[in-house]
Design an enzyme around this catalytic site. Sequence first.
Site, PDB file in Angstrom:
ATOM      1  N   CYS A 146      34.210  65.657  71.794  1.00 48.43           N
ATOM      2  CA  CYS A 146      34.405  66.862  71.075  1.00 48.43           C
ATOM      3  C   CYS A 146      34.841  68.262  71.955  1.00 48.43           C
ATOM      4  O   CYS A 146      35.806  68.202  72.682  1.00 48.43           O
ATOM      5  CB  CYS A 146      33.231  67.241  70.479  1.00 48.43           C
ATOM      6  SG  CYS A 146      33.591  68.769  69.195  1.00 48.43           S
ATOM      7  N   SER A 196      32.173  68.545  63.404  1.00 48.63           N
ATOM      8  CA  SER A 196      31.202  69.881  63.144  1.00 48.63           C
ATOM      9  C   SER A 196      31.868  70.831  64.428  1.00 48.63           C
ATOM     10  O   SER A 196      31.404  70.708  65.652  1.00 48.63           O
ATOM     11  CB  SER A 196      29.657  69.637  63.528  1.00 48.63           C
ATOM     12  OG  SER A 196      29.053  70.629  63.524  1.00 48.63           O
ATOM     13  N   HIS A 239      32.633  63.281  65.959  1.00 46.05           N
ATOM     14  CA  HIS A 239      31.166  62.764  66.463  1.00 46.05           C
ATOM     15  C   HIS A 239      30.871  61.521  65.839  1.00 46.05           C
ATOM     16  O   HIS A 239      29.795  61.472  64.866  1.00 46.05           O
ATOM     17  CB  HIS A 239      30.128  63.958  66.056  1.00 46.05           C
ATOM     18  CG  HIS A 239      30.341  65.204  66.885  1.00 46.05           C
ATOM     19  ND1 HIS A 239      29.845  65.359  68.169  1.00 46.05           N
ATOM     20  CD2 HIS A 239      30.671  66.426  66.559  1.00 46.05           C
ATOM     21  CE1 HIS A 239      30.015  66.469  68.647  1.00 46.05           C
ATOM     22  NE2 HIS A 239      30.631  67.391  67.601  1.00 46.05           N
ATOM     23  N   GLU A 241      28.887  59.433  67.332  1.00 41.69           N
ATOM     24  CA  GLU A 241      27.653  58.921  67.570  1.00 41.69           C
ATOM     25  C   GLU A 241      26.675  59.541  66.601  1.00 41.69           C
ATOM     26  O   GLU A 241      25.489  59.167  66.784  1.00 41.69           O
ATOM     27  CB  GLU A 241      27.450  59.490  69.116  1.00 41.69           C
ATOM     28  CG  GLU A 241      27.191  61.028  69.137  1.00 41.69           C
ATOM     29  CD  GLU A 241      28.320  62.189  69.041  1.00 41.69           C
ATOM     30  OE1 GLU A 241      28.087  63.311  69.176  1.00 41.69           O
ATOM     31  OE2 GLU A 241      29.559  61.441  68.872  1.00 41.69           O
ATOM     32  N   ARG A 253      19.383  74.041  60.219  1.00 41.15           N
ATOM     33  CA  ARG A 253      19.302  75.110  61.175  1.00 41.15           C
ATOM     34  C   ARG A 253      20.257  76.226  60.815  1.00 41.15           C
ATOM     35  O   ARG A 253      19.884  77.534  61.059  1.00 41.15           O
ATOM     36  CB  ARG A 253      19.858  74.422  62.439  1.00 41.15           C
ATOM     37  CG  ARG A 253      19.824  75.463  63.671  1.00 41.15           C
ATOM     38  CD  ARG A 253      20.456  74.709  64.855  1.00 41.15           C
ATOM     39  NE  ARG A 253      21.672  74.328  65.117  1.00 41.15           N
ATOM     40  CZ  ARG A 253      22.112  73.126  65.094  1.00 41.15           C
ATOM     41  NH1 ARG A 253      21.166  72.133  65.115  1.00 41.15           N
ATOM     42  NH2 ARG A 253      23.264  72.678  65.059  1.00 41.15           N
TER      43      ARG A 253
END
Length: 371
Positions: A146, A196, A239, A241, A253
């Site tokens: 990323c 993201s 992502h 992972e 969040r």
Amino acid sequence: MPIVTHNDLPTFARLRDEGQNILDPRRALHQDIRELHIGLLNMMPDTALAATERQFFRLVGQSNQIAQFYVHPFSLDTLPRGPDAQAHIERYYEPFDRIRDEGLDALIITGANVTHPDLSNEAFWEPLRAVVDWALENVTSTLCSCLATHAVLQFRYGQRRYGLPAKKWGVYPHRVVDRRHPLVENVNTLFDVPHSRFNETGRHQFDAAGLRVLAESDQAGVHLAVSEDGFRLVFFQGHPEYDTVSLLKEYKREVGRFIQGQRADYPPFPEHYIRLRDRAILEEHRLRILEALDRGQTPPKVPETRVAASLDNTWHDTAEGVVGNWMGAIYQVTNSDRRLPFMPGIDPADPLGLGHPEEASVLGKPVRESL
């Protein structure tokens, strides 16, 4: 194949509790299996430091059956840290000087939080460049995740990322567009990847840099690419992972930031991720939050556990496949002395013997398929 517990990092115990095969170093000494030493440059902020560490350890440990994996986490001294994260790094992480002296077979570089539009103004910029420059001379292959992908494309290829109209946030389908590359051998030709990010490096920029795109999405853009030599640098823009609940925790969040007045709008749902029934639950929760704020009351907590129970993970198996292929390719060409990148006879300009990029194209244009 197992990750070896070569120190008392808490991540090892956490992964063992999850059922992952974690190997005691005394037992590892009695196995006639090749070691691979993998560096993890963890640049994530304090709140995500340990979670990111676990995610990449898990992905590496579950990916391949050919070696004992010794994972060496380290960070950059220029990144601001709170007392707890700094103590964690000082106790469990290794200094880069030691890693540089002892060598690595492979390197993974995580993303990072940024505070400036131009990445060259970030505190990690010069130290990261030094690590990447060292790795290109001494490490078989480096995987950039990323933000690390954006940084390397800027300082090595002159390709600056650009801002998106809205955050790219969700789980998106991707198609393999170069099926002949070893990194995508025997993986799903259509697979999901979480994204993201507020910024992007576009396909045209990868092409302008002479890089080989291996997988991309009509909705989320390029995810997987490699350097012009086919292997020395591997780029993830998504992502893979991520844990199943990672995007839900990000949503929670962001709801908290809205409640605290740190964002003006209520956050949207991550795309293609939360089921319709759970969207209805979270929409009802949104109305309850707004009502509580209007009345000056304490807002209710996000029903995280209820929603998490029905989330699907549609990306991890393919991520294991890609990382497993990466490890397998490293195993085939790395030197037995981890201070040297390649065994004798390997061409650093074409380590996997793939030929020039134009040889894997039709009429000089990369082979692409649309979703």
